[in-house]
Design a protein around this motif. Structure first.
Motif: not given
Length: 123
Positions: A66-69, A110-117, A119-122
């Motif tokens: 979320g902090a990366l949105a 990092i790769d997994a977190m980029v994938e989650r990023w 998927e963020l709504p923005s």
């Protein structure tokens, strides 16, 4: 000391102080640090600056993704996460008190977190 207080009272140095006539806020009897927390709030100070680095790192990790949105590019997300991981590694090398519990901050995939990023709504 008593004499100095009495003389200050006689000079009126305690007249018209903020909160005069109201009971003191002594906080919770369960928290020995109530006074410093109250002072920090009244001064608008950030509590995070007083935390050990490992605790700040754990709080930062808990805010991902979320902090990366607000980041717009994958390269900027990767840079933030790589910086975080570098700070975790440095913290793990820091000297510790052998008598205290060992707390470590997690490294981020990092790769997994980029994938989650992504998927963020923005995004």
């Amino acid at each position: 000391m008593e004499r100095m207080i009495r003389e200050a009272q006689e000079r009126g140095e305690f007249d018209n102080l903020k909160g005069a006539g109201r009971p003191l806020d002594l906080g919770s009897g369960d928290d020995p640090d109530w006074w410093i927390k109250q002072k920090m709030r009244s001064e608008g100070l950030d509590f995070a600056g007083g935390l050990p680095a490992v605790i700040s790192l754990r709080r930062e990790a808990a805010g991902f993704p979320g902090a990366l949105a607000d980041l717009r590019t994958e390269s900027s997300v990767r840079a933030v996460l790589a910086d975080y991981n570098d700070r975790v590694r440095l913290d793990r090398l820091a000297a510790r008190d052998p008598k205290s519990a060992t707390i470590v901050a997690p490294l981020v995939d990092i790769d997994a977190m980029v994938e989650r990023w992504r998927e963020l709504p923005s995004q």
